[in-house]
Motif scaffolding. Structure first.
Motif, PDB file in Angstrom:
ATOM      1  N   ILE C 104      59.891  58.393  84.233  1.00 25.15           N
ATOM      2  CA  ILE C 104      59.445  59.724  84.681  1.00 25.15           C
ATOM      3  C   ILE C 104      59.863  60.804  83.686  1.00 25.15           C
ATOM      4  O   ILE C 104      59.409  61.943  83.752  1.00 25.15           O
ATOM      5  N   ILE C 105      60.694  60.434  82.708  1.00 29.68           N
ATOM      6  CA  ILE C 105      61.295  61.420  81.806  1.00 29.68           C
ATOM      7  C   ILE C 105      60.253  62.259  81.072  1.00 29.68           C
ATOM      8  O   ILE C 105      60.298  63.486  81.077  1.00 29.68           O
ATOM      9  N   ASP C 171      58.758  53.565  96.017  1.00 30.15           N
ATOM     10  CA  ASP C 171      59.247  54.938  95.998  1.00 30.15           C
ATOM     11  C   ASP C 171      59.290  55.536  94.607  1.00 30.15           C
ATOM     12  O   ASP C 171      59.130  56.743  94.443  1.00 30.15           O
ATOM     13  N   ARG C 172      59.470  54.720  93.587  1.00 30.56           N
ATOM     14  CA  ARG C 172      59.411  55.264  92.242  1.00 30.56           C
ATOM     15  C   ARG C 172      57.990  55.758  91.947  1.00 30.56           C
ATOM     16  O   ARG C 172      57.807  56.827  91.370  1.00 30.56           O
ATOM     17  N   ARG C 174      55.956  56.827  94.177  1.00 30.68           N
ATOM     18  CA  ARG C 174      55.818  58.080  94.937  1.00 30.68           C
ATOM     19  C   ARG C 174      56.428  59.243  94.170  1.00 30.68           C
ATOM     20  O   ARG C 174      55.862  60.336  94.126  1.00 30.68           O
ATOM     21  N   ALA C 175      57.592  59.010  93.574  1.00 32.74           N
ATOM     22  CA  ALA C 175      58.234  60.066  92.784  1.00 32.74           C
ATOM     23  C   ALA C 175      57.306  60.515  91.653  1.00 32.74           C
ATOM     24  O   ALA C 175      57.097  61.715  91.433  1.00 32.74           O
ATOM     25  N   LEU C 176      56.718  59.550  90.958  1.00 28.22           N
ATOM     26  CA  LEU C 176      55.775  59.890  89.875  1.00 28.22           C
ATOM     27  C   LEU C 176      54.602  60.690  90.424  1.00 28.22           C
ATOM     28  O   LEU C 176      54.190  61.707  89.846  1.00 28.22           O
ATOM     29  N   TYR C 178      54.296  62.559  93.175  1.00 30.49           N
ATOM     30  CA  TYR C 178      54.593  63.930  93.598  1.00 30.49           C
ATOM     31  C   TYR C 178      54.874  64.829  92.403  1.00 30.49           C
ATOM     32  O   TYR C 178      54.578  66.015  92.421  1.00 30.49           O
ATOM     33  N   PHE C 179      55.445  64.253  91.353  1.00 28.51           N
ATOM     34  CA  PHE C 179      55.637  65.049  90.138  1.00 28.51           C
ATOM     35  C   PHE C 179      54.280  65.446  89.565  1.00 28.51           C
ATOM     36  O   PHE C 179      54.061  66.595  89.149  1.00 28.51           O
TER      37      PHE C 179
ATOM     38  N   GLU D 108      67.030  59.311  85.934  1.00 26.27           N
ATOM     39  CA  GLU D 108      66.593  58.072  85.291  1.00 26.27           C
ATOM     40  C   GLU D 108      67.584  57.602  84.221  1.00 26.27           C
ATOM     41  O   GLU D 108      67.854  56.415  84.111  1.00 26.27           O
ATOM     42  N   HIS D 113      71.944  55.490  89.121  1.00 21.56           N
ATOM     43  CA  HIS D 113      71.051  56.653  89.288  1.00 21.56           C
ATOM     44  C   HIS D 113      71.557  57.597  90.386  1.00 21.56           C
ATOM     45  O   HIS D 113      70.977  57.676  91.458  1.00 21.56           O
ATOM     46  N   ARG D 174      59.968  66.563  96.451  1.00 18.12           N
ATOM     47  CA  ARG D 174      59.540  65.253  96.957  1.00 18.12           C
ATOM     48  C   ARG D 174      59.728  64.177  95.883  1.00 18.12           C
ATOM     49  O   ARG D 174      60.196  63.084  96.170  1.00 18.12           O
ATOM     50  N   ALA D 175      59.365  64.522  94.644  1.00 19.49           N
ATOM     51  CA  ALA D 175      59.551  63.561  93.546  1.00 19.49           C
ATOM     52  C   ALA D 175      61.026  63.176  93.426  1.00 19.49           C
ATOM     53  O   ALA D 175      61.382  61.995  93.329  1.00 19.49           O
ATOM     54  N   TYR D 178      62.033  60.889  96.475  1.00 18.37           N
ATOM     55  CA  TYR D 178      61.571  59.507  96.421  1.00 18.37           C
ATOM     56  C   TYR D 178      62.289  58.725  95.319  1.00 18.37           C
ATOM     57  O   TYR D 178      62.516  57.529  95.439  1.00 18.37           O
ATOM     58  N   PHE D 179      62.642  59.408  94.248  1.00 22.19           N
ATOM     59  CA  PHE D 179      63.436  58.731  93.218  1.00 22.19           C
ATOM     60  C   PHE D 179      64.796  58.325  93.795  1.00 22.19           C
ATOM     61  O   PHE D 179      65.297  57.210  93.574  1.00 22.19           O
ATOM     62  N   LYS D 181      65.419  57.735  96.905  1.00 23.90           N
ATOM     63  CA  LYS D 181      65.157  56.657  97.863  1.00 23.90           C
ATOM     64  C   LYS D 181      65.104  55.313  97.123  1.00 23.90           C
ATOM     65  O   LYS D 181      65.739  54.342  97.527  1.00 23.90           O
ATOM     66  N   GLU D 182      64.335  55.298  96.040  1.00 22.70           N
ATOM     67  CA  GLU D 182      64.228  54.089  95.200  1.00 22.70           C
ATOM     68  C   GLU D 182      65.602  53.615  94.735  1.00 22.70           C
ATOM     69  O   GLU D 182      65.870  52.427  94.646  1.00 22.70           O
TER      70      GLU D 182
END
Lengths: 313, 313, 313, 313
Positions: C104-105, C171-172, C174-176, C178-179, D108, D113, D174-175, D178-179, D181-182
């Motif tokens: 995601i960086i 969930d990863r 999902r993180a991507l 929402y970003f 990340e 994490h 949210r991002a 979820y990160f 959460k992962e």
């Protein structure tokens, strides 16, 4: 603690050294500088310089060690005295960082390419670049003169073997310095500035001297021994602030919570800790944790802070 | 295209140069190396070396320019021939990167600290470090000898002014090199390796010579002119692969889609493009886009690729 | 190879499968999706679809597996056909990256916050967001219709268990997503787009079908079986280019050198490989290396590429 | 200052507000939450709660605003009281960071994490996840109860419009969630935890209430008004330490040098500042600088710190 007499303090110091010396087993001496790797990791010493100038010590308080990163505080002092806050902070930031002390990443990602603070290597090299003088010797002399005045020790000197050892194993610092040169943070000769940096890191002290340095910072620049104001109060305060926010590498936040004293550590195992208006402490314990701080030294300070209520928070 | 005769090709080249030369207005000459900053940005030239050795040119094909990053292909060739794949790729990776060519971040974040590929500066400096020889001159000679053989030009030489100019403005490269030294990727003297790197970047060519170099790569190392296999087929293929995945800085992916020819660019404005089994192209146009590639040169190659169906995909 | 007859090819396939199946011992099945973790890691199968439509298989060629990241190629096809290059590449880049597929960086560091390419998860989710339709089912139908037409298999379907398994452990992703939503790359409902993404990753195929898909890409979109041009030549070329520069996660550069065939892998163990103008290959071997590619599958392709000279370079 | 009487303090407050209110011109109200964007940027108010409980105010001290990030201190308090230090700091770190408050990069890059500290958004969301309760309402109630007790205001409530506005514009959060959460830092339902986070950020206060909160922290958890120890001394200290090292976003280091008071700011324009053993301050000025801190509020605190010597360093 104010009510304790000196005999009590002495007893507490001795007992606490005894109780925490075994913590050293959990750490390792710095290995990346060959000269430092030779140290005996079980050493632990402490000196305290009280408000009235009284000096008390316990353990290996008279063993010499090199300042290493502790010296960054004093090069910053010289830079601030020579150029003023504005000049200095145009070239180095005031913010703590979550990155390791020798990280180069933020130099590239943060615009403008300015080191985040003067306690990480990049920032300290930038500060070394601000110390004026025609030769490296003359530039070093500015730092030495301040340190000799503050410690009252005219014999203070650079440990030549450590300096040579650092100089030969310092390619990461060279990388940082050339990046700073590219970014116009450093001007002048890079190798000369690095030379100055390695030298001031290699200044040899004992915990007695570090306690005196810490006490003067604790007293906002005033030296009870000589009766002189050795540095401007504002400079002393800036230094103490950096000691809280980034003095203990990227364990500064944890140290602030667990100990709560403005402090600066070095990879030779030293810690300089200033309790505002109360006392200065010098600690030496060469076994380091993975962040680069003296394992037993941190534990020792934590115990004293708990007992004597030294946290500034 | 195979059915086209040389006259047709010549006409297409001349017309396409005319149609794309104005693209140069959108770019700027490289400013970070003073010697390069002096170039006239409206220049555009191209040479094509066909499978049978025929050379055709249009525009400013006879203006000299320095190879810059195009030379990274040839230092890699020498390193591969001297040490073999295994040795080379233990010290430099094979992966493209989304970072700029002079980025230092991944050197710190990727473990082990190995440059991602030999086309970014860190990787090319690592490769320069692999070129053996007692002196910088002898090490350079290894690259020069290969280039003279491939171009058939025994007069090929380093542009001394550009070399001096690079050497004096190369602190970011120094930072990369010292980081590599720290990480044991570079051994030996850093300044000597950088010196070699600046020299091979400053080798002066014209599009005619670049087209011949490209044609030999296109023919998997076989030189139709001399009738000799000048480099192992495997080495030629590795080079062409890097030209696709990371030859055009961090616009390589876009170039692969839009043009589809293995190519390597340099900040002096050169592009070397090899169409496997078909032809080599040399282009020169010093106005660069923000990624560091010749604006008009890329456009010119895109037009020719569309017309002649040169994409390998 | 052109001169080899089908019997020879069949023999080579069977022998090479036998010789490389033991490579699977070096890898592990994907563990992060529970349904995939149940696979038998010793499986290895391959199908080849020749230019004339002939299909030859060896090993576990008839075992079903899910497309996973291979499906990213087909969602990209649909997006390109629906919206054109300009629209698509305003929202997703064309550049390879040195970062892992789920990183995601770069979404944060690169401005504008656009995924570097459509083969990493962030990019593929962005592409899923471009597939139009009133419901997830209708959006999926667009991809399914293309795949059914290309494979000639009207029964192609989503493996519901794998889809459910992915959805619950994503969930990863999902993180991507929402970003991307924050950055206006994604519009519309995030969970719906993720749902579409998980579904197209869970489409079930065999190596036979993957070989046919690969063959159509190899023939620039032309399907020899139906005699139809199933997708625009330009779209096929773009896909093959991404397969070279970023089809094998962050081992794409190495695969390009060692094998040299445009290819896309998935974490279920599939690889789709297209040799331009010559053949399509489908491989299945669920034991993955640490980059996420089929260990035995890569080895198998490397052997065939060496023997049959399949590299495009 | 101890010798100053209340009339003097009142005069200083009023005069300093007048002198610094124009600083607001240099800032902008937060734009990313629509409800906050409507505020009048020229407002400036301050309240001081002295050691003896005396409350003095000047300027717009009675205008309501939402706590925003100031509330992170109180969710941390609840988490520490519910679970103890060990549990909390296994899930969130203690270190300041040079990155912006909403950055996802370190999640990340740092292994494990874990968010670096509870003051950045990632850390505060992790803390929200630790607040126990069967429903979001019951979890919020734990924070509300503490705040009502500390402020003495049983009417304290969530501003529903701001909460709704945040909830709809919170995809970056949210991002982050979820990160987390992962990475198993967050367990339970992500949307519920985010809902709790948006609600506690939207609790509405005035500077009067913030000054009381700050005064209780200044007194290590003791409330002079009720005569009760409202939270453990250790918890109060931990909070003050985070206020110094990371309370003012990535301007915390600068604020520590320039002002030297443990403080926490919020993007609605509030600042809560605790002078250990001396006083609590609540400030409101909605025009923010580019780091997210109240421009005029910071200036106002700096003036008072200089005049009254409030720095802890």
């Amino acid at each position: 603690m104010d009510k304790m007499d000196h005999i009590n303090i002495q007893q507490v110091l001795e007992q606490t050294v005894q109780e925490t010396v075994s913590e050293a087993e959990k750490g390792e001496v710095a290995s990346y500088i060959p000269e430092l790797a030779r140290q005996d990791k079980r050493r632990l010493g402490i000196s305290v310089c009280l408000k009235d100038g009284t000096l008390l010590s316990a353990g290996d308080a008279h063993l010499p060690f090199t300042l290493q990163s502790i010296s960054k505080i004093f090069s910053l002092m010289v830079a601030l005295c020579e150029h003023g806050e504005r000049y200095v902070f145009e070239r180095v930031g005031k913010e703590p960082t979550g990155d390791p002390f020798n990280s180069i990443i933020k130099l590239e990602t943060i615009k403008p390419h300015k080191p985040l603070n003067p306690m990480i290597n990049a920032g300290a090299i930038a500060v070394a670049g601000m110390i004026p003088g025609a030769t490296v010797e003359k530039r070093l002399e500015k730092i030495m003169r301040l340190l000799r005045k503050m410690t009252g020790n005219p014999e203070l000197r650079v440990n030549y073997d450590v300096y040579q050892s650092e100089k030969q194993t310092a390619d990461r610092n060279r990388a940082l310095a050339y990046f700073l040169k590219e970014s116009k943070i450093l001007s002048g000769d890079v190798e000369e500035t690095l030379d100055l940096y390695f030298r001031h890191c290699s200044i040899e002290v004992t915990t007695v001297e570090v306690a005196r340095l810490a006490a003067i910072l604790a007293a906002d620049g005033y030296d009870i021994v000589s009766g002189e104001q050795l540095l401007p109060r504002e400079v002393a305060r800036i230094c103490k602030t950096f000691m809280v926010t980034c003095g203990m590498y990227n364990a500064s936040g944890e140290f602030a919570i667990d100990v709560g004293i403005p402090a600066k550590s070095g990879v030779a195992g030293g810690i300089m800790a200033s309790v505002p208006q109360r006392m200065g402490l010098g600690v030496f314990g060469p076994a380091l944790d993975e962040k680069g701080n003296s394992v037993a030294g941190v534990k020792l300070l934590q115990r004293l802070s708990d007992m004597w209520d030294l946290s500034i928070f």
